[in-house]
Design a protein around this motif. Structure first.
Motif, PDB file in Angstrom:
ATOM      1  N   GLU A 111       0.832  -1.210   0.000  1.00 11.76           N
ATOM      2  CA  GLU A 111       0.000   0.000   0.000  1.00 11.76           C
ATOM      3  C   GLU A 111       0.861   1.252   0.000  1.00 11.76           C
ATOM      4  OE1 GLU A 111      -3.485   2.207   2.684  1.00 11.76           O
ATOM      5  OE2 GLU A 111      -2.746   0.214   3.245  1.00 11.76           O
ATOM      6  N   ARG A 112       0.508   2.197  -0.853  1.00  7.07           N
ATOM      7  CA  ARG A 112       1.193   3.479  -0.923  1.00  7.07           C
ATOM      8  C   ARG A 112       0.586   4.469   0.076  1.00  7.07           C
ATOM      9  NH1 ARG A 112       0.525   1.584  -6.105  1.00  7.07           N
ATOM     10  NH2 ARG A 112       2.110   2.014  -7.709  1.00  7.07           N
ATOM     11  N   GLU A 113       1.377   5.511   0.344  1.00  5.34           N
ATOM     12  CA  GLU A 113       0.918   6.673   1.094  1.00  5.34           C
ATOM     13  C   GLU A 113       1.568   7.890   0.455  1.00  5.34           C
ATOM     14  OE1 GLU A 113       0.865   6.793   5.602  1.00  5.34           O
ATOM     15  OE2 GLU A 113       2.660   7.990   5.172  1.00  5.34           O
ATOM     16  N   ALA A 114       0.803   8.945   0.237  1.00  3.24           N
ATOM     17  CA  ALA A 114       1.349  10.134  -0.420  1.00  3.24           C
ATOM     18  C   ALA A 114       2.427  10.777   0.439  1.00  3.24           C
ATOM     19  CB  ALA A 114       0.236  11.131  -0.709  1.00  3.24           C
ATOM     20  N   SER A 115       3.512  11.198  -0.190  1.00  7.37           N
ATOM     21  CA  SER A 115       4.549  11.958   0.506  1.00  7.37           C
ATOM     22  C   SER A 115       4.124  13.413   0.602  1.00  7.37           C
ATOM     23  CB  SER A 115       5.880  11.844  -0.247  1.00  7.37           C
ATOM     24  OG  SER A 115       6.359  10.514  -0.230  1.00  7.37           O
ATOM     25  N   LEU A 116       4.759  14.146   1.502  1.00  7.39           N
ATOM     26  CA  LEU A 116       4.413  15.550   1.699  1.00  7.39           C
ATOM     27  C   LEU A 116       5.209  16.484   0.805  1.00  7.39           C
ATOM     28  CD1 LEU A 116       2.676  17.479   3.489  1.00  7.39           C
ATOM     29  CD2 LEU A 116       4.667  17.685   4.978  1.00  7.39           C
ATOM     30  N   ARG A 117       6.521  16.177   0.607  1.00 11.15           N
ATOM     31  CA  ARG A 117       7.398  17.113  -0.088  1.00 11.15           C
ATOM     32  C   ARG A 117       7.931  16.613  -1.420  1.00 11.15           C
ATOM     33  NH1 ARG A 117      10.215  20.744   3.119  1.00 11.15           N
ATOM     34  NH2 ARG A 117      11.103  21.422   1.138  1.00 11.15           N
ATOM     35  N   VAL A 118       7.841  15.324  -1.691  1.00 15.15           N
ATOM     36  CA  VAL A 118       8.378  14.784  -2.938  1.00 15.15           C
ATOM     37  C   VAL A 118       7.314  13.935  -3.627  1.00 15.15           C
ATOM     38  CG1 VAL A 118      10.762  14.810  -2.106  1.00 15.15           C
ATOM     39  CG2 VAL A 118       9.362  12.755  -1.796  1.00 15.15           C
ATOM     40  N   LYS A 119       7.529  13.650  -4.908  1.00 15.93           N
ATOM     41  CA  LYS A 119       6.545  12.897  -5.682  1.00 15.93           C
ATOM     42  C   LYS A 119       6.492  11.408  -5.360  1.00 15.93           C
ATOM     43  CE  LYS A 119       4.861  12.082 -10.371  1.00 15.93           C
ATOM     44  NZ  LYS A 119       5.056  12.375 -11.811  1.00 15.93           N
ATOM     45  N   PRO A 120       7.629  10.720  -5.185  1.00 13.53           N
ATOM     46  CA  PRO A 120       7.537   9.278  -4.903  1.00 13.53           C
ATOM     47  C   PRO A 120       6.728   9.004  -3.646  1.00 13.53           C
ATOM     48  CG  PRO A 120       9.780   9.867  -5.496  1.00 13.53           C
ATOM     49  CD  PRO A 120       9.036  11.157  -5.317  1.00 13.53           C
ATOM     50  N   PRO A 121       5.918   7.963  -3.639  1.00  8.16           N
ATOM     51  CA  PRO A 121       5.100   7.667  -2.468  1.00  8.16           C
ATOM     52  C   PRO A 121       5.897   7.002  -1.362  1.00  8.16           C
ATOM     53  CG  PRO A 121       4.765   5.974  -4.112  1.00  8.16           C
ATOM     54  CD  PRO A 121       5.686   7.002  -4.730  1.00  8.16           C
ATOM     55  N   ARG A 122       5.339   7.048  -0.165  1.00  5.08           N
ATOM     56  CA  ARG A 122       5.888   6.299   0.963  1.00  5.08           C
ATOM     57  C   ARG A 122       5.257   4.910   0.991  1.00  5.08           C
ATOM     58  NH1 ARG A 122       3.591  10.588   5.300  1.00  5.08           N
ATOM     59  NH2 ARG A 122       4.710  12.479   4.649  1.00  5.08           N
ATOM     60  N   VAL A 123       5.872   4.016   1.749  1.00  7.68           N
ATOM     61  CA  VAL A 123       5.255   2.729   2.077  1.00  7.68           C
ATOM     62  C   VAL A 123       4.357   2.978   3.286  1.00  7.68           C
ATOM     63  CG1 VAL A 123       5.646   0.382   2.910  1.00  7.68           C
ATOM     64  CG2 VAL A 123       7.170   1.378   1.184  1.00  7.68           C
ATOM     65  N   ALA A 124       3.060   2.772   3.132  1.00 11.58           N
ATOM     66  CA  ALA A 124       2.107   3.124   4.180  1.00 11.58           C
ATOM     67  C   ALA A 124       2.380   2.397   5.485  1.00 11.58           C
ATOM     68  CB  ALA A 124       0.681   2.848   3.699  1.00 11.58           C
ATOM     69  N   ALA A 125       2.812   1.147   5.424  1.00 13.27           N
ATOM     70  CA  ALA A 125       3.013   0.343   6.627  1.00 13.27           C
ATOM     71  C   ALA A 125       4.384   0.538   7.265  1.00 13.27           C
ATOM     72  CB  ALA A 125       2.804  -1.135   6.305  1.00 13.27           C
ATOM     73  N   SER A 126       5.257   1.302   6.642  1.00 15.56           N
ATOM     74  CA  SER A 126       6.577   1.545   7.224  1.00 15.56           C
ATOM     75  C   SER A 126       6.466   2.627   8.295  1.00 15.56           C
ATOM     76  CB  SER A 126       7.563   1.997   6.142  1.00 15.56           C
ATOM     77  OG  SER A 126       8.801   2.359   6.719  1.00 15.56           O
ATOM     78  N   PRO A 127       7.102   2.428   9.457  1.00 17.53           N
ATOM     79  CA  PRO A 127       6.928   3.393  10.544  1.00 17.53           C
ATOM     80  C   PRO A 127       7.683   4.707  10.363  1.00 17.53           C
ATOM     81  CG  PRO A 127       8.428   1.651  11.221  1.00 17.53           C
ATOM     82  CD  PRO A 127       7.874   1.257   9.882  1.00 17.53           C
TER      83      PRO A 127
END
Length: 205
Positions: A111-127
């Motif tokens: 699952e993705r999660e939108a980043s705040l400052r850059v275009k690539p997404p975060r991993v939603a489950a990563s802390p």
């Protein structure tokens, strides 16, 4: 008795296996990028550390020209996602050499999660997610060191204690030699000895 290894006389893979079995444990940068065409990529890199505090800069090494490196060179941005023990199998799966243009997020089911400052997404489950803008790269033989300036850090409140990430809650994974991985294990704590106290110890002796 020691066994001597001369890198000039060893083949590349033999010395690589020696180094990755002895420089351990190695933290894992789970790097998410987005290609110029818009495909999200996700891959673990175990040659990873902090480079600078002010400004905050982290670095990882791409051994060979992998999609992570190409995407960062093209777009100038990436995210380092923390690699926790519960995501062990997913992290390993994203190391598969999928053809360029195939997203590990979609193929592995992450699952993705939108980043705040850059275009690539975060991993939603990563802390923890460190959003980075490309600072520079250095080519060394068959590898490229990527330096990224951290422009935003996002930390799950569940791993925080008194405003600080708690290592037991983070449950970090690390890479060892061969196909071996490490988990946190025992944590030992010791304070550094200031020089003034060290002098006092010497005088007391």
């Amino acid at each position: 008795m020691r066994i001597d290894f001369d890198p000039a006389r060893c083949d590349r893979n033999t010395f690589y296996r020696l180094m990755t079995a002895t420089v351990v444990p190695r933290p894992i940068a789970w790097v998410s990028t987005t290609s110029a065409e818009g495909t999200d990529n996700l891959a673990p890199h175990s040659f990873f550390t902090i480079s600078c505090v002010e400004p905050p800069v982290v670095q990882f090494t791409s051994v060979g020209r992998k999609d992570s490196l190409r995407n960062i060179e093209d777009t100038g941005a990436f995210v380092v996602n923390f690699a926790p023990e519960p995501l062990f199998e997913q992290i390993n799966a994203t190391a598969t050499d999928f053809p360029r243009g195939i997203s590990e997020f979609d193929t592995v089911g992450i699952e993705r999660e939108a980043s705040l400052r850059v275009k690539p997404p975060r991993v939603a489950a990563s802390p923890v997610a460190l959003e980075c803008e490309l600072h520079s790269t250095v080519r060394l033989g068959d590898s490229t060191v990527v330096f990224g300036r951290v422009v935003h850090a996002a930390v799950d409140a569940a791993v925080m204690t008194d405003g600080h990430p708690e290592v037991a809650r983070l449950a970090p994974l690390s890479r060892l030699g061969k196909d071996e991985w490490g988990t946190l294990g025992e944590v030992r704590e010791i304070s550094r000895v200031p020089y003034t106290e060290w002098q006092g110890r010497g005088q007391a002796g």
